[in-house]
Enzyme design. Structure first.
Site, PDB file in Angstrom:
ATOM      1  N   HIS A  14       0.844  -1.199   0.000  1.00 43.82           N
ATOM      2  CA  HIS A  14       0.000   0.000   0.000  1.00 43.82           C
ATOM      3  C   HIS A  14       0.878   1.247   0.000  1.00 43.82           C
ATOM      4  CE1 HIS A  14      -0.270   0.631   4.694  1.00 43.82           C
ATOM      5  NE2 HIS A  14       0.965   0.527   4.267  1.00 43.82           N
ATOM      6  N   CYS A  33       6.050   6.254   4.520  1.00 48.70           N
ATOM      7  CA  CYS A  33       4.865   5.484   4.096  1.00 48.70           C
ATOM      8  C   CYS A  33       4.163   6.146   2.917  1.00 48.70           C
ATOM      9  CB  CYS A  33       3.882   5.322   5.256  1.00 48.70           C
ATOM     10  SG  CYS A  33       4.567   4.361   6.610  1.00 48.70           S
ATOM     11  N   HIS A  39       4.937   0.166  -0.348  1.00 55.63           N
ATOM     12  CA  HIS A  39       5.748  -0.801   0.401  1.00 55.63           C
ATOM     13  C   HIS A  39       4.820  -1.904   0.881  1.00 55.63           C
ATOM     14  CE1 HIS A  39       4.051   2.041   3.272  1.00 55.63           C
ATOM     15  NE2 HIS A  39       3.950   0.984   4.068  1.00 55.63           N
ATOM     16  N   HIS A  41       3.493  -5.197   3.545  1.00 52.92           N
ATOM     17  CA  HIS A  41       3.374  -5.675   4.919  1.00 52.92           C
ATOM     18  C   HIS A  41       2.960  -7.142   4.898  1.00 52.92           C
ATOM     19  CE1 HIS A  41       3.685  -1.810   6.963  1.00 52.92           C
ATOM     20  NE2 HIS A  41       2.885  -1.298   6.045  1.00 52.92           N
ATOM     21  N   HIS A  80      -1.191 -10.595  -1.947  1.00 52.50           N
ATOM     22  CA  HIS A  80      -0.254 -10.138  -2.977  1.00 52.50           C
ATOM     23  C   HIS A  80      -0.833  -9.055  -3.885  1.00 52.50           C
ATOM     24  CE1 HIS A  80       2.457 -13.225  -1.601  1.00 52.50           C
ATOM     25  NE2 HIS A  80       3.371 -12.777  -2.432  1.00 52.50           N
ATOM     26  N   GLU A 130      -0.205  -4.894  11.599  1.00 51.23           N
ATOM     27  CA  GLU A 130       0.478  -4.438  10.378  1.00 51.23           C
ATOM     28  C   GLU A 130       1.975  -4.748  10.493  1.00 51.23           C
ATOM     29  OE1 GLU A 130       0.038  -0.221   8.199  1.00 51.23           O
ATOM     30  OE2 GLU A 130       1.232  -0.187  10.020  1.00 51.23           O
TER      31      GLU A 130
HETATM   32 NI    NI Z   1       2.579   0.635   5.534  1.00 54.51          NI
END
Ligand code: NI
Length: 144
Positions: A14, A33, A39, A41, A80, A130
């Site tokens: 995200h 972010c 990036h 998670h 994914h 997260e």
């Molecule tokens: Ni993030």
């Protein structure tokens, strides 16, 4: 009465970017972010349901039914994926973990009666980790 919790995992990417703010404000608010290409998670999702143990089976929640529901509503559509691009709810909404918890709760609540048509079990809580340090909980009763 029991609360039964089952744990799942999915990987997704995200980018935290609020459309209503300038690029500069977004950088200040979200820091790294907000990096343009996002990036990933490894999200850990916990779904909690509440109910009495069934007199015949001795179980409060049929885990196979819960697994099927979570796979269909959350794992398959999110695994994914890029949440900003691939999930309709996040086209205009920033995919923070708070908003992700709301979206997951909504999806599970909407389909819950098709998998659990009786009075029990009821969906109680969704919890998303997260990272090991960032954990978000949503009470299912707060979703209309
Ligand atoms: Ni993030």
């Amino acid at each position: 009465m029991f609360r039964v919790t089952r744990r799942y995992q999915f990987a997704a990417s995200h980018r935290l970017h609020a459309h209503g703010l300038s690029d500069e404000e977004n950088r200040r608010l979200y820091g790294k972010c907000n990096n343009p290409f996002g990036h990933g998670h490894n999200y850990v999702l916990e779904v909690s349901a509440r109910g009495p143990a069934d007199a015949n089976t001795g179980s409060a929640v049929d885990p196979r039914r819960l697994d099927e529901l979570v796979a269909r509503e959350v794992l398959q559509p999110f695994e994914h994926r890029n949440l900003n691009c691939d999930v309709e709810a996040f086209r205009d909404l920033t995919p923070t973990s708070e908003n992700l918890a709301v979206e997951i709760c909504r999806r599970l609540k909407r389909s819950w009666p098709s998998m659990f048509p009786g009075e029990w079990p009821k969906l109680e809580k969704v919890r998303i980790a997260e990272t090991a340090r960032n954990i978000f909980e949503m009470d299912a009763h707060e979703i209309p």
